[in-house]
Design a protein around this motif. Structure first.
Motif, PDB file in Angstrom:
ATOM      1  N   LEU A 259      -1.612  -5.007  -9.639  1.00  0.00           N
ATOM      2  CA  LEU A 259      -0.344  -5.579 -10.075  1.00  0.00           C
ATOM      3  C   LEU A 259      -0.235  -5.382 -11.581  1.00  0.00           C
ATOM      4  N   SER A 260       0.859  -4.791 -12.020  1.00  0.00           N
ATOM      5  CA  SER A 260       1.042  -4.494 -13.443  1.00  0.00           C
ATOM      6  C   SER A 260       2.341  -5.108 -13.949  1.00  0.00           C
ATOM      7  N   ASN A 261       2.200  -6.014 -14.926  1.00  0.00           N
ATOM      8  CA  ASN A 261       3.352  -6.647 -15.592  1.00  0.00           C
ATOM      9  C   ASN A 261       4.339  -7.258 -14.590  1.00  0.00           C
ATOM     10  N   ILE A 262       3.788  -7.967 -13.607  1.00  0.00           N
ATOM     11  CA  ILE A 262       4.619  -8.522 -12.541  1.00  0.00           C
ATOM     12  C   ILE A 262       5.371  -9.766 -13.022  1.00  0.00           C
ATOM     13  N   GLU A 263       6.665  -9.786 -12.717  1.00  0.00           N
ATOM     14  CA  GLU A 263       7.493 -10.961 -12.960  1.00  0.00           C
ATOM     15  C   GLU A 263       8.326 -11.216 -11.702  1.00  0.00           C
ATOM     16  N   LYS A 264       8.458 -12.493 -11.343  1.00  0.00           N
ATOM     17  CA  LYS A 264       9.311 -12.852 -10.216  1.00  0.00           C
ATOM     18  C   LYS A 264      10.209 -13.994 -10.636  1.00  0.00           C
TER      19      LYS A 264
ATOM     20  N   GLN B  39       5.066 -14.617 -14.216  1.00  0.00           N
ATOM     21  CA  GLN B  39       5.399 -14.008 -15.503  1.00  0.00           C
ATOM     22  C   GLN B  39       4.203 -13.238 -16.043  1.00  0.00           C
ATOM     23  N   ASN B  40       4.397 -11.948 -16.304  1.00  0.00           N
ATOM     24  CA  ASN B  40       3.400 -11.095 -16.948  1.00  0.00           C
ATOM     25  C   ASN B  40       2.044 -11.164 -16.253  1.00  0.00           C
TER      26      ASN B  40
ATOM     27  N   MET C  85       1.685  -9.348  -3.060  1.00  0.00           N
ATOM     28  CA  MET C  85       0.535  -8.514  -2.695  1.00  0.00           C
ATOM     29  C   MET C  85       0.650  -7.990  -1.261  1.00  0.00           C
ATOM     30  N   GLY C  86       1.191  -8.856  -0.374  1.00  0.00           N
ATOM     31  CA  GLY C  86       1.308  -8.484   1.036  1.00  0.00           C
ATOM     32  C   GLY C  86       2.582  -7.746   1.375  1.00  0.00           C
ATOM     33  N   LEU C  87       3.370  -7.388   0.360  1.00  0.00           N
ATOM     34  CA  LEU C  87       4.605  -6.615   0.525  1.00  0.00           C
ATOM     35  C   LEU C  87       5.639  -7.360   1.357  1.00  0.00           C
ATOM     36  N   LEU C  88       5.544  -8.697   1.358  1.00  0.00           N
ATOM     37  CA  LEU C  88       6.551  -9.525   2.007  1.00  0.00           C
ATOM     38  C   LEU C  88       7.680  -9.871   1.044  1.00  0.00           C
ATOM     39  N   ASP C  89       7.444  -9.686  -0.236  1.00  0.00           N
ATOM     40  CA  ASP C  89       8.434  -9.952  -1.271  1.00  0.00           C
ATOM     41  C   ASP C  89       8.286  -8.879  -2.338  1.00  0.00           C
ATOM     42  N   VAL C  90       9.315  -8.690  -3.128  1.00  0.00           N
ATOM     43  CA  VAL C  90       9.270  -7.671  -4.189  1.00  0.00           C
ATOM     44  C   VAL C  90       9.398  -8.369  -5.543  1.00  0.00           C
ATOM     45  N   PRO C  91       8.704  -7.864  -6.555  1.00  0.00           N
ATOM     46  CA  PRO C  91       8.811  -8.483  -7.879  1.00  0.00           C
ATOM     47  C   PRO C  91      10.150  -8.166  -8.528  1.00  0.00           C
ATOM     48  N   SER C  92      10.564  -9.033  -9.435  1.00  0.00           N
ATOM     49  CA  SER C  92      11.775  -8.760 -10.216  1.00  0.00           C
ATOM     50  C   SER C  92      11.510  -7.659 -11.235  1.00  0.00           C
ATOM     51  N   LYS C  93      10.282  -7.617 -11.743  1.00  0.00           N
ATOM     52  CA  LYS C  93       9.843  -6.574 -12.666  1.00  0.00           C
ATOM     53  C   LYS C  93       8.385  -6.250 -12.364  1.00  0.00           C
ATOM     54  N   GLY C  94       7.959  -5.078 -12.820  1.00  0.00           N
ATOM     55  CA  GLY C  94       6.558  -4.713 -12.682  1.00  0.00           C
ATOM     56  C   GLY C  94       6.303  -3.756 -11.527  1.00  0.00           C
ATOM     57  N   VAL C  95       5.040  -3.364 -11.400  1.00  0.00           N
ATOM     58  CA  VAL C  95       4.627  -2.344 -10.428  1.00  0.00           C
ATOM     59  C   VAL C  95       3.521  -2.893  -9.534  1.00  0.00           C
TER      60      VAL C  95
END
Length: 233
Positions: free
Chosen positions: A4-9, A22-23, A51-61
């Protein structure tokens, strides 16, 4: 295994914006048993869903096995979830009208090329691994909480996943049953090499794992290696 890189939700409504994560920067190597702790509402379950691909982050990879998945379509994400990831939930999520065997078989119903005979064979093998071979014809209402959680773990295992994501797997159990479930997860990690990420409120359970990451208000506040405490089974 998971990066997870720079994840924000961020969850938004017309009147309010809530930052759930955040971050967040986190790597989970193959074969690791990682626990995640933090107070209620700190973003732990949101993190697990991403992590389980049930949701997507607002930002990040998000990367699985080195592959960024942000451009994947829903069908491709569903395929990865079905093939690579097993989920274990605090509330079990068993189907009350189905037998134990049928509950365990469910994930393979969505996998092409798996015959009914193979589904049954693999379900029985998964139930044997969790010590419930004698309960195949029972229904969830006929089982204890610990037994229901074992069924849920068998269901997660039937697809032979590389990753198990467990959200409070001992949260609804007494201390004895909780220890049994934890022993089973440690066994899966050490003997089968399954990568496990576990969200928990139980410090005692967390200290049995290989690494502990703590969250507070949606941010990662510590990352501690626990090799000295890690209980290989």
């Amino acid at each position: 295994m998971i990066t997870l890189s720079n994840i924000e939700k961020v969850y938004q409504t017309k009147s309010i914006e809530t930052v759930a994560l955040q971050n967040v920067n986190l790597k989970v190597p193959a074969g690791e048993f990682l626990s995640i702790m933090g107070p209620s509402g700190c973003g732990k379950s949101t993190l697990l869903n991403i992590m389980g691909l049930l949701d997507v982050p607002s930002k990040g990879v998000v990367e699985i096995n080195g592959q960024p998945i942000q451009s994947y379509k829903d069908k491709e994400l569903a395929h990865i979830r079905n093939e690579k990831i097993g989920f274990v939930f605090q509330s079990y999520h068993l189907v009350n009208d189905l037998s134990v065997l049928d509950n365990v078989e469910l994930p393979l119903l969505y996998r092409n090329g798996v015959s009914g005979t193979e589904r049954t064979s693999r379900a029985k093998a998964a139930l044997e691994k969790v010590g419930l071979s004698a309960r195949t014809k029972h229904y969830p209402s006929q089982l204890s909480g610990g037994q229901r959680q074992r069924v849920a773990i068998a269901r997660a295992l039937i697809g032979q996943p590389e990753i198990i994501l467990a959200d409070e797997p001992t949260g609804n159990l007494d201390s004895v049953m909780g220890e049994e479930i934890m022993h089973l997860l440690l066994n899966l990690n050490s003997q089968d090499g399954t990568t496990i990420v576990m969200v928990t409120h139980d410090e005692n359970m967390a200290m049995k794992t290989e690494r502990l990451v703590r969250f507070f208000d949606g941010q990662q506040v510590s990352d501690t290696v626990l090799y000295g405490n890690f209980q290989k089974v």
